[in-house]
Design a protein around this motif. Sequence first.
Motif, PDB file in Angstrom:
ATOM      1  N   ALA A   2      82.146  29.537   6.116  1.00  0.00           N
ATOM      2  CA  ALA A   2      83.563  29.633   6.493  1.00  0.00           C
ATOM      3  C   ALA A   2      84.466  29.137   5.360  1.00  0.00           C
ATOM      4  CB  ALA A   2      83.817  28.799   7.745  1.00  0.00           C
ATOM      5  N   ALA A   3      85.724  29.562   5.428  1.00  0.00           N
ATOM      6  CA  ALA A   3      86.725  29.026   4.497  1.00  0.00           C
ATOM      7  C   ALA A   3      86.966  27.571   4.856  1.00  0.00           C
ATOM      8  CB  ALA A   3      88.015  29.824   4.606  1.00  0.00           C
ATOM      9  N   CYS A   4      87.283  26.759   3.883  1.00  0.00           N
ATOM     10  CA  CYS A   4      87.514  25.332   4.123  1.00  0.00           C
ATOM     11  C   CYS A   4      88.466  24.805   3.055  1.00  0.00           C
ATOM     12  CB  CYS A   4      86.190  24.560   4.081  1.00  0.00           C
ATOM     13  SG  CYS A   4      85.322  24.701   2.486  1.00  0.00           S
ATOM     14  N   THR A   5      88.776  23.544   3.150  1.00  0.00           N
ATOM     15  CA  THR A   5      89.545  22.898   2.088  1.00  0.00           C
ATOM     16  C   THR A   5      88.885  21.564   1.774  1.00  0.00           C
ATOM     17  OG1 THR A   5      91.683  22.047   1.357  1.00  0.00           O
ATOM     18  CG2 THR A   5      91.211  21.869   3.703  1.00  0.00           C
ATOM     19  N   ASP A   6      88.733  21.299   0.489  1.00  0.00           N
ATOM     20  CA  ASP A   6      88.159  20.025   0.074  1.00  0.00           C
ATOM     21  C   ASP A   6      89.255  18.977  -0.150  1.00  0.00           C
ATOM     22  OD1 ASP A   6      89.313  20.818  -2.312  1.00  0.00           O
ATOM     23  OD2 ASP A   6      87.446  20.835  -3.457  1.00  0.00           O
ATOM     24  N   ASN A   7      90.498  19.327   0.225  1.00  0.00           N
ATOM     25  CA  ASN A   7      91.652  18.430   0.092  1.00  0.00           C
ATOM     26  C   ASN A   7      91.890  18.004  -1.356  1.00  0.00           C
ATOM     27  OD1 ASN A   7      92.367  18.410   2.873  1.00  0.00           O
ATOM     28  ND2 ASN A   7      90.610  17.072   3.240  1.00  0.00           N
ATOM     29  N   ASN A   8      91.514  18.866  -2.277  1.00  0.00           N
ATOM     30  CA  ASN A   8      91.722  18.608  -3.696  1.00  0.00           C
ATOM     31  C   ASN A   8      92.474  19.803  -4.264  1.00  0.00           C
ATOM     32  OD1 ASN A   8      91.562  18.328  -6.477  1.00  0.00           O
ATOM     33  ND2 ASN A   8      89.438  17.633  -6.470  1.00  0.00           N
ATOM     34  N   LEU A   9      93.753  19.619  -4.615  1.00  0.00           N
ATOM     35  CA  LEU A   9      94.562  20.718  -5.125  1.00  0.00           C
ATOM     36  C   LEU A   9      94.201  21.118  -6.549  1.00  0.00           C
ATOM     37  CD1 LEU A   9      98.028  19.799  -3.570  1.00  0.00           C
ATOM     38  CD2 LEU A   9      96.372  21.500  -2.799  1.00  0.00           C
ATOM     39  N   CYS A  10      93.211  20.449  -7.123  1.00  0.00           N
ATOM     40  CA  CYS A  10      92.760  20.794  -8.470  1.00  0.00           C
ATOM     41  C   CYS A  10      91.559  21.740  -8.436  1.00  0.00           C
ATOM     42  CB  CYS A  10      92.406  19.518  -9.238  1.00  0.00           C
ATOM     43  SG  CYS A  10      93.843  18.467  -9.536  1.00  0.00           S
ATOM     44  N   THR A  11      91.198  22.223  -7.250  1.00  0.00           N
ATOM     45  CA  THR A  11      90.095  23.170  -7.120  1.00  0.00           C
ATOM     46  C   THR A  11      90.604  24.460  -6.490  1.00  0.00           C
ATOM     47  OG1 THR A  11      89.461  22.279  -4.966  1.00  0.00           O
ATOM     48  CG2 THR A  11      88.368  21.341  -6.910  1.00  0.00           C
ATOM     49  N   ASN A  12      89.863  25.534  -6.719  1.00  0.00           N
ATOM     50  CA  ASN A  12      90.235  26.849  -6.205  1.00  0.00           C
ATOM     51  C   ASN A  12      89.052  27.492  -5.489  1.00  0.00           C
ATOM     52  OD1 ASN A  12      92.863  26.949  -7.523  1.00  0.00           O
ATOM     53  ND2 ASN A  12      91.707  27.144  -9.427  1.00  0.00           N
ATOM     54  N   GLY A  13      89.358  28.328  -4.494  1.00  0.00           N
ATOM     55  CA  GLY A  13      88.328  29.128  -3.828  1.00  0.00           C
ATOM     56  C   GLY A  13      87.392  28.335  -2.948  1.00  0.00           C
ATOM     57  N   ASP A  14      87.883  27.284  -2.299  1.00  0.00           N
ATOM     58  CA  ASP A  14      87.027  26.454  -1.451  1.00  0.00           C
ATOM     59  C   ASP A  14      86.337  27.293  -0.372  1.00  0.00           C
ATOM     60  OD1 ASP A  14      88.228  24.456  -2.914  1.00  0.00           O
ATOM     61  OD2 ASP A  14      89.418  23.656  -1.274  1.00  0.00           O
ATOM     62  N   ALA A  15      85.047  27.062  -0.177  1.00  0.00           N
ATOM     63  CA  ALA A  15      84.265  27.742   0.859  1.00  0.00           C
ATOM     64  C   ALA A  15      83.069  26.872   1.225  1.00  0.00           C
ATOM     65  CB  ALA A  15      83.794  29.107   0.376  1.00  0.00           C
ATOM     66  N   CYS A  16      82.586  27.050   2.432  1.00  0.00           N
ATOM     67  CA  CYS A  16      81.422  26.283   2.892  1.00  0.00           C
ATOM     68  C   CYS A  16      80.144  26.831   2.268  1.00  0.00           C
ATOM     69  CB  CYS A  16      81.314  26.371   4.408  1.00  0.00           C
ATOM     70  SG  CYS A  16      82.671  25.567   5.288  1.00  0.00           S
ATOM     71  N   SER A  17      79.270  25.913   1.899  1.00  0.00           N
ATOM     72  CA  SER A  17      77.958  26.268   1.368  1.00  0.00           C
ATOM     73  C   SER A  17      77.013  25.105   1.640  1.00  0.00           C
ATOM     74  CB  SER A  17      78.044  26.544  -0.134  1.00  0.00           C
ATOM     75  OG  SER A  17      76.758  26.812  -0.657  1.00  0.00           O
ATOM     76  N   GLY A  18      75.914  25.385   2.290  1.00  0.00           N
ATOM     77  CA  GLY A  18      74.924  24.343   2.564  1.00  0.00           C
ATOM     78  C   GLY A  18      75.454  23.227   3.446  1.00  0.00           C
ATOM     79  N   GLY A  19      76.459  23.494   4.266  1.00  0.00           N
ATOM     80  CA  GLY A  19      76.999  22.488   5.173  1.00  0.00           C
ATOM     81  C   GLY A  19      78.106  21.637   4.570  1.00  0.00           C
ATOM     82  N   SER A  20      78.516  21.944   3.337  1.00  0.00           N
ATOM     83  CA  SER A  20      79.576  21.189   2.674  1.00  0.00           C
ATOM     84  C   SER A  20      80.625  22.142   2.127  1.00  0.00           C
ATOM     85  CB  SER A  20      79.021  20.370   1.509  1.00  0.00           C
ATOM     86  OG  SER A  20      78.095  19.422   1.961  1.00  0.00           O
ATOM     87  N   CYS A  21      81.835  21.619   1.944  1.00  0.00           N
ATOM     88  CA  CYS A  21      82.914  22.397   1.356  1.00  0.00           C
ATOM     89  C   CYS A  21      82.814  22.267  -0.163  1.00  0.00           C
ATOM     90  CB  CYS A  21      84.264  21.882   1.852  1.00  0.00           C
ATOM     91  SG  CYS A  21      85.647  22.925   1.371  1.00  0.00           S
ATOM     92  N   VAL A  22      82.664  23.396  -0.834  1.00  0.00           N
ATOM     93  CA  VAL A  22      82.533  23.393  -2.290  1.00  0.00           C
ATOM     94  C   VAL A  22      83.584  24.299  -2.911  1.00  0.00           C
ATOM     95  CG1 VAL A  22      80.068  22.837  -2.275  1.00  0.00           C
ATOM     96  CG2 VAL A  22      80.793  25.219  -2.241  1.00  0.00           C
TER      97      VAL A  22
END
Length: 167
Positions: free
Chosen positions: A90-110
């Motif tokens: 699923a789409a997610c947010t890592d709450n870091n505006l210095c990253t792009n294209g956040d998405a879930c992988s392996g149970g974590s937001c990357v």
Amino acid sequence: LTACACTKPLDCNDNNACTTDSCLLSSSGGKCTYSPLDGTACSDGSLCSSLDKCTAGKCTGTLIVCDDKNVCTDDVCQPTTGCKHNANTAACTDNNLCTNGDACSGGSCVSPSKVDCDDKNVCTTDSCDPKTGTCLVANNTVPCTDNNFCTTGDACLGALCIGIAKP
């Protein structure tokens, strides 16, 4: 009601922990009866419920919540195995505006990419503020080379690489 013969040992057991099993005698024989044991603790055999108790002759429990509060897992409950938290994409947010294209992988937001704040100047330390996504540039004092063979002791001063003239 099931007929039972009261002249021999009775088997009115319905294998239900939520009933009292008995035989009513009459002039024509006997009949099995089953009275509910409401409020009695029991086990409904499901790992997806808790606080099981008898209600109207049946064992029921309160469904448990399997939510692990992780957007990167799909939470399900299987009666025989209990809660499972399956990784999703699923789409997610890592709450870091210095990253792009956040998405879930392996149970974590990357995040597959980061904001590039590199100004290509060795005399600055470049970073990104994760709360604002703004590039930050700070002067440093690392050794450098000004590419001038007529100078020595090159060092960063301000945002410039400066050397001292050779005698």
